[in-house]
Design a protein around this motif. Sequence first.
Motif, short mmCIF file in Angstrom:
data_model
loop_
_atom_site.label_atom_id
_atom_site.label_comp_id
_atom_site.label_asym_id
_atom_site.label_seq_id
_atom_site.Cartn_x
_atom_site.Cartn_y
_atom_site.Cartn_z
N ARG A 131 0.86 -1.29 -0.07
CA ARG A 131 0.23 0.13 -0.09
C ARG A 131 1.07 1.27 -0.43
O ARG A 131 0.51 2.22 -0.54
CB ARG A 131 -1.08 -0.12 1.03
N LEU A 132 1.83 1.13 0.79
CA LEU A 132 2.99 2.13 0.66
C LEU A 132 3.47 2.49 -0.20
O LEU A 132 3.45 3.89 -1.01
CB LEU A 132 3.66 2.67 1.32
N TRP A 133 3.93 2.06 -1.54
CA TRP A 133 4.53 1.55 -2.92
C TRP A 133 2.60 2.23 -3.61
O TRP A 133 3.34 3.19 -4.39
CB TRP A 133 4.64 0.55 -2.97
N ALA A 134 2.17 1.74 -3.09
CA ALA A 134 1.15 2.39 -4.54
C ALA A 134 0.59 3.83 -3.75
O ALA A 134 0.63 4.25 -4.47
CB ALA A 134 -0.30 1.63 -4.17
N GLU A 135 1.34 3.84 -2.54
CA GLU A 135 1.24 5.80 -2.11
C GLU A 135 2.38 6.45 -2.99
O GLU A 135 2.25 7.83 -2.94
CB GLU A 135 1.35 6.00 -0.66
N GLY A 136 2.94 5.88 -3.34
CA GLY A 136 4.28 7.09 -3.96
C GLY A 136 5.52 6.25 -3.74
O GLY A 136 6.95 7.07 -4.28
N TYR A 137 5.99 5.81 -2.36
CA TYR A 137 7.47 5.18 -2.36
C TYR A 137 7.99 4.36 -2.91
O TYR A 137 7.15 3.30 -3.27
CB TYR A 137 6.86 4.74 -0.68
N GLU A 138 9.53 4.67 -3.52
CA GLU A 138 9.69 3.71 -4.30
C GLU A 138 10.31 2.35 -3.36
O GLU A 138 11.42 1.35 -4.14
CB GLU A 138 10.55 4.70 -4.77
N ILE A 139 10.90 2.61 -1.95
CA ILE A 139 11.38 2.00 -1.16
C ILE A 139 10.65 1.87 0.41
O ILE A 139 10.66 2.51 0.50
CB ILE A 139 12.97 1.97 -0.71
N ARG A 186 10.56 -0.86 -9.32
CA ARG A 186 11.02 -2.05 -10.58
C ARG A 186 12.77 -0.58 -10.62
O ARG A 186 13.58 -1.15 -11.12
CB ARG A 186 10.29 -1.82 -11.39
N LYS A 187 12.36 0.59 -10.49
CA LYS A 187 13.70 1.59 -10.54
C LYS A 187 14.19 1.47 -9.95
O LYS A 187 15.88 1.60 -10.33
CB LYS A 187 12.73 3.33 -10.81
N VAL A 188 14.27 0.43 -8.55
CA VAL A 188 15.23 0.70 -7.93
C VAL A 188 15.78 -0.75 -8.16
O VAL A 188 17.24 -0.33 -8.12
CB VAL A 188 14.83 0.51 -6.09
N VAL A 189 15.40 -1.50 -8.40
CA VAL A 189 15.85 -3.04 -8.59
C VAL A 189 16.43 -2.85 -9.81
O VAL A 189 17.56 -3.38 -9.86
CB VAL A 189 14.76 -4.38 -8.87
N ASP A 190 16.53 -2.56 -11.09
CA ASP A 190 16.49 -1.74 -12.22
C ASP A 190 18.37 -1.21 -11.52
O ASP A 190 19.69 -1.64 -11.96
CB ASP A 190 16.22 -1.65 -12.99
N PHE A 216 16.64 7.15 -3.45
CA PHE A 216 15.62 6.84 -3.81
C PHE A 216 14.39 7.39 -2.37
O PHE A 216 14.50 7.66 -1.74
CB PHE A 216 14.70 6.08 -4.80
N LYS A 217 12.75 7.54 -3.27
CA LYS A 217 12.14 7.94 -2.58
C LYS A 217 11.75 7.07 -1.16
O LYS A 217 10.99 5.95 -1.57
CB LYS A 217 10.79 8.49 -2.92
N THR A 218 12.43 7.19 0.01
CA THR A 218 11.45 6.06 1.39
C THR A 218 11.66 6.71 2.05
O THR A 218 10.63 7.63 3.00
CB THR A 218 13.76 5.58 1.74
N THR A 219 10.29 4.91 2.74
CA THR A 219 10.06 5.29 3.81
C THR A 219 10.46 3.83 4.93
O THR A 219 10.64 3.27 4.12
CB THR A 219 8.01 5.12 3.99
N THR A 220 9.66 4.40 6.01
CA THR A 220 10.54 2.80 7.11
C THR A 220 8.74 2.45 7.97
O THR A 220 7.79 3.49 7.65
CB THR A 220 11.04 3.19 7.65
N ILE A 221 8.83 0.93 7.70
CA ILE A 221 8.06 -0.10 8.25
C ILE A 221 8.63 -0.67 9.61
O ILE A 221 9.14 -0.94 9.35
CB ILE A 221 6.82 -0.53 7.88
N PRO A 222 8.26 -0.26 10.94
CA PRO A 222 9.10 -1.27 11.85
C PRO A 222 8.25 -2.54 11.88
O PRO A 222 7.40 -3.09 11.81
CB PRO A 222 8.89 -0.44 12.81
N PHE A 223 9.16 -3.38 12.17
CA PHE A 223 8.93 -4.81 12.64
C PHE A 223 9.39 -5.78 13.78
O PHE A 223 10.60 -4.64 13.58
CB PHE A 223 8.82 -5.38 11.06
N ASP A 224 9.06 -5.79 14.13
CA ASP A 224 9.51 -7.12 15.72
C ASP A 224 10.10 -8.62 14.85
O ASP A 224 9.35 -8.87 13.57
CB ASP A 224 9.06 -7.88 16.41
#
Length: 309
Positions: A111-119, A164-168, A189-197
Amino acid sequence: MTKNAKLSIIIPSYNEQDNIPRTFHTIKEILDNACIPFELIFVDDGSTDLTYPRICQLSTEYPEIKGLSFSRNFGKEAAIFAGLEAASGASCIVMDCDLQHPAPLLPDMYRLWAEGYEIVEGIKSSRGRENPLHTMCANCFYRLISRAVGIDMSKASDFKLMDRKVVDALLLMPERAPFFRALSSWVGFKTTTIPFDVQERSIGSSKWSVWSLTKYAIQNITSFSGIPMQFVTLMGWGMLIASLALGIQSLYKYFSGMALEGFTTVILLQLIIGSVLMISLGIIGHYISKIYDEIKARPRYIISKRCGC
Ligand code: UDP
Ligand code: MG
């Protein structure tokens, strides 16, 4: 980015025969419920158990599965890059086969990717159960690597989604020994984070011994940074300052009429200088061997079998 575009999930797998079906069914259930189209690429990193036959067996039943098998164990980084190369999705997520990276976060990352984040980078809010010496060494390693990359990597993990841009961009990197976790931050690239345990590993055991972790740390620090070579210069300056101090003390003693007791000092100095020179040669030698490896330009991995492709 298009909504409902295909997501590729890359899972490096080394001796994970019992985790393969469990991981696949867990991910499939979560992504099907979220209506996200996906492909799942298992990269068998030269396992000696039934990992690859299990992948192939599943791929005959489920068209979402692709399997690659290396000719031998090339390491997790190589497996990640092989998976990225085989991926056809508009975005890719790399995660571990033991589900220590929580699968329920996949729809949120998408969902975050669909909002425009690239990483979308998974960052560890806790490291799970681990012995204190391991945590201390890991902290030390991440401090050094953060300085080398210029980005705080203390909570970084391999659990991340990339456009895909980042992977390339990553696949264009020609280096023989890529360090995925740092390179994928280094590209920008445009990055956001998501915390996890970090979850407990329920089946099998960690593939990392103290020795393999030490090798991994040295390999990645030196592939990302020339700082260890500056230690050589630092040690040189240290020796110069020490010898100046010793010279001044000797002159003082000479002019104040005291006899100079020399033998022990000479032996000690020889030992110290000898050790410093050998350590320095070792550090420089390590970098030369890395240049040698890069110049040979051997492939990062060799694929011996494929299924479901
Ligand atoms: N792995 C791999 N090649 C290796 C070692 C590990 O592909 O040489 C995979 C392993 O199957 C798992 C992931 O890398 O999917 C993380 O490994 P592990 O769980 O052993 O590491 P830890 O979670 O203890 O850091
Ligand atoms: Mg694990």
